[in-house]
Design an enzyme around this catalytic site. Sequence first.
Site, PDB file in Angstrom:
ATOM      1  N   ARG A   5      11.080  -0.757  11.696  1.00 54.78           N
ATOM      2  CA  ARG A   5       9.810  -0.976  12.392  1.00 54.78           C
ATOM      3  C   ARG A   5       9.872  -2.265  13.198  1.00 54.78           C
ATOM      4  O   ARG A   5      10.033  -3.348  12.622  1.00 54.78           O
ATOM      5  CB  ARG A   5       8.658  -1.052  11.375  1.00 54.78           C
ATOM      6  CG  ARG A   5       8.232   0.310  10.868  1.00 54.78           C
ATOM      7  CD  ARG A   5       7.131   0.211   9.849  1.00 54.78           C
ATOM      8  NE  ARG A   5       5.939  -0.484  10.337  1.00 54.78           N
ATOM      9  CZ  ARG A   5       4.794  -0.541   9.675  1.00 54.78           C
ATOM     10  NH1 ARG A   5       4.679   0.076   8.502  1.00 54.78           N
ATOM     11  NH2 ARG A   5       3.763  -1.193  10.165  1.00 54.78           N
ATOM     12  N   ARG A  28      11.299  -5.956   4.695  1.00 55.32           N
ATOM     13  CA  ARG A  28      11.133  -4.525   4.971  1.00 55.32           C
ATOM     14  C   ARG A  28      11.738  -4.153   6.323  1.00 55.32           C
ATOM     15  O   ARG A  28      12.247  -3.044   6.499  1.00 55.32           O
ATOM     16  CB  ARG A  28       9.638  -4.168   4.942  1.00 55.32           C
ATOM     17  CG  ARG A  28       9.372  -2.687   5.095  1.00 55.32           C
ATOM     18  CD  ARG A  28       7.930  -2.328   4.822  1.00 55.32           C
ATOM     19  NE  ARG A  28       7.036  -2.657   5.915  1.00 55.32           N
ATOM     20  CZ  ARG A  28       5.709  -2.477   5.886  1.00 55.32           C
ATOM     21  NH1 ARG A  28       5.127  -2.002   4.797  1.00 55.32           N
ATOM     22  NH2 ARG A  28       4.953  -2.774   6.911  1.00 55.32           N
ATOM     23  N   LYS A  57       0.830  -1.213   0.000  1.00 52.99           N
ATOM     24  CA  LYS A  57       0.000   0.000   0.000  1.00 52.99           C
ATOM     25  C   LYS A  57       0.866   1.265   0.000  1.00 52.99           C
ATOM     26  O   LYS A  57       0.617   2.186  -0.762  1.00 52.99           O
ATOM     27  CB  LYS A  57      -0.939   0.008   1.217  1.00 52.99           C
ATOM     28  CG  LYS A  57      -1.888  -1.191   1.276  1.00 52.99           C
ATOM     29  CD  LYS A  57      -2.916  -1.060   2.392  1.00 52.99           C
ATOM     30  CE  LYS A  57      -2.333  -1.121   3.789  1.00 52.99           C
ATOM     31  NZ  LYS A  57      -1.744  -2.422   4.163  1.00 52.99           N
ATOM     32  N   ARG A  77      -9.969   0.490   8.672  1.00 54.71           N
ATOM     33  CA  ARG A  77      -9.593  -0.882   9.027  1.00 54.71           C
ATOM     34  C   ARG A  77     -10.710  -1.596   9.773  1.00 54.71           C
ATOM     35  O   ARG A  77     -10.560  -2.770  10.126  1.00 54.71           O
ATOM     36  CB  ARG A  77      -8.353  -0.860   9.917  1.00 54.71           C
ATOM     37  CG  ARG A  77      -7.035  -1.107   9.183  1.00 54.71           C
ATOM     38  CD  ARG A  77      -5.923  -0.906  10.186  1.00 54.71           C
ATOM     39  NE  ARG A  77      -4.704  -1.619   9.901  1.00 54.71           N
ATOM     40  CZ  ARG A  77      -3.625  -1.055   9.361  1.00 54.71           C
ATOM     41  NH1 ARG A  77      -3.646   0.188   8.978  1.00 54.71           N
ATOM     42  NH2 ARG A  77      -2.528  -1.766   9.203  1.00 54.71           N
ATOM     43  N   ARG A 136      -0.745  -9.372  13.263  1.00 53.67           N
ATOM     44  CA  ARG A 136      -1.275  -8.325  12.381  1.00 53.67           C
ATOM     45  C   ARG A 136      -2.064  -8.946  11.224  1.00 53.67           C
ATOM     46  O   ARG A 136      -3.107  -8.424  10.817  1.00 53.67           O
ATOM     47  CB  ARG A 136      -0.135  -7.455  11.837  1.00 53.67           C
ATOM     48  CG  ARG A 136       0.442  -6.511  12.892  1.00 53.67           C
ATOM     49  CD  ARG A 136       1.821  -6.010  12.521  1.00 53.67           C
ATOM     50  NE  ARG A 136       1.841  -5.158  11.358  1.00 53.67           N
ATOM     51  CZ  ARG A 136       2.936  -4.939  10.609  1.00 53.67           C
ATOM     52  NH1 ARG A 136       4.079  -5.545  10.897  1.00 53.67           N
ATOM     53  NH2 ARG A 136       2.876  -4.137   9.590  1.00 53.67           N
TER      54      ARG A 136
HETATM   55  P1  AMP Z   1       0.447   0.288   9.009  1.00 51.38           P
HETATM   56  O1  AMP Z   1       1.516   1.322   8.923  1.00 51.38           O
HETATM   57  O2  AMP Z   1      -0.755   0.601   8.171  1.00 51.38           O
HETATM   58  O3  AMP Z   1       0.980  -1.105   8.794  1.00 51.38           O
HETATM   59  O4  AMP Z   1      -0.084   0.315  10.524  1.00 51.38           O
HETATM   60  C1  AMP Z   1       0.761  -0.017  11.615  1.00 51.38           C
HETATM   61  C2  AMP Z   1      -0.075  -0.169  12.879  1.00 51.38           C
HETATM   62  O5  AMP Z   1      -0.726   1.075  13.187  1.00 51.38           O
HETATM   63  C3  AMP Z   1      -1.198  -1.185  12.800  1.00 51.38           C
HETATM   64  O6  AMP Z   1      -0.738  -2.496  13.072  1.00 51.38           O
HETATM   65  C4  AMP Z   1      -2.150  -0.660  13.883  1.00 51.38           C
HETATM   66  O7  AMP Z   1      -1.676  -0.985  15.175  1.00 51.38           O
HETATM   67  C5  AMP Z   1      -2.025   0.840  13.729  1.00 51.38           C
HETATM   68  N1  AMP Z   1      -3.011   1.378  12.758  1.00 51.38           N
HETATM   69  C6  AMP Z   1      -2.760   1.956  11.545  1.00 51.38           C
HETATM   70  N2  AMP Z   1      -3.896   2.328  10.946  1.00 51.38           N
HETATM   71  C7  AMP Z   1      -4.909   1.984  11.780  1.00 51.38           C
HETATM   72  C8  AMP Z   1      -6.324   2.074  11.711  1.00 51.38           C
HETATM   73  N3  AMP Z   1      -6.941   2.589  10.647  1.00 51.38           N
HETATM   74  N4  AMP Z   1      -7.035   1.604  12.771  1.00 51.38           N
HETATM   75  C9  AMP Z   1      -6.449   1.086  13.854  1.00 51.38           C
HETATM   76  N5  AMP Z   1      -5.108   0.939  13.966  1.00 51.38           N
HETATM   77  C10 AMP Z   1      -4.337   1.377  12.949  1.00 51.38           C
END
Ligand code: AMP
Length: 188
Positions: free
Chosen positions: A134, A128, A14, A89, A146
């Site tokens: 991260r 990554r 993404k 989400r 996740r």
């Molecule tokens: P990402 O960078 O999209 O992989 O998100 C990393 C982490 O941020 C996720 O595993 C969640 O803990 C949190 N997170 C990101 N976006 C959301 C969302 N829309 N709702 C809830 N938690 C989120």
Amino acid sequence: MRNLVLFGPPGAGKGTQSAFLVDHYNLVHLSTGDVFRFNIKGGTELGNLAKSYMDKGQLVPDGVTISMLEAEVDKHKDANGFIFDGFPRTEAQAKALDVFLEKRGDEIEAMLALEVDEEELKKRLLARAETSGRSDDADPEVIQKRINVYNVETAPVADFYKAAGKFKAIDGHGSVEDITNRLVEAIG
Ligand code: AMP
């Protein structure tokens, strides 16, 4: 306005694809994960709260996430449109986004869902981790959590957009360029 949701499990590509699409369509990229990480770096209250969930691979609660997203959208009054990456989400987030956009006389044009098999996702996330720094990419247990959270809580959000006739599935395997071409074709 052209508002697109880029959807898919962790590691689907993404962020990578957003970088191209924002340039190509002149949109604002809004990644909730990036905003949380920015807040974690800055040591804000929101950052500390988000970190306690992110470290475990859990979702940050809807109330906090929705208010944060709305505040971010409001920062870009002159935007041509948005790419929402990692949001919504949950179904509650999808509904809140619709209500919020409707108040602005706006709507989501399409959900583009990158589909990638689980083994490939795990490979990509571990690769990554070498460069992203991260911690949630580096731990296989957190990665699995996740992916499970995605399957149980997030994947059903696709049904919300299917019902609205806005869902488009994209094969997320292959080269970055191949996937970009599929996205551009689907966006039209
Ligand atoms: P990402 O960078 O999209 O992989 O998100 C990393 C982490 O941020 C996720 O595993 C969640 O803990 C949190 N997170 C990101 N976006 C959301 C969302 N829309 N709702 C809830 N938690 C989120």
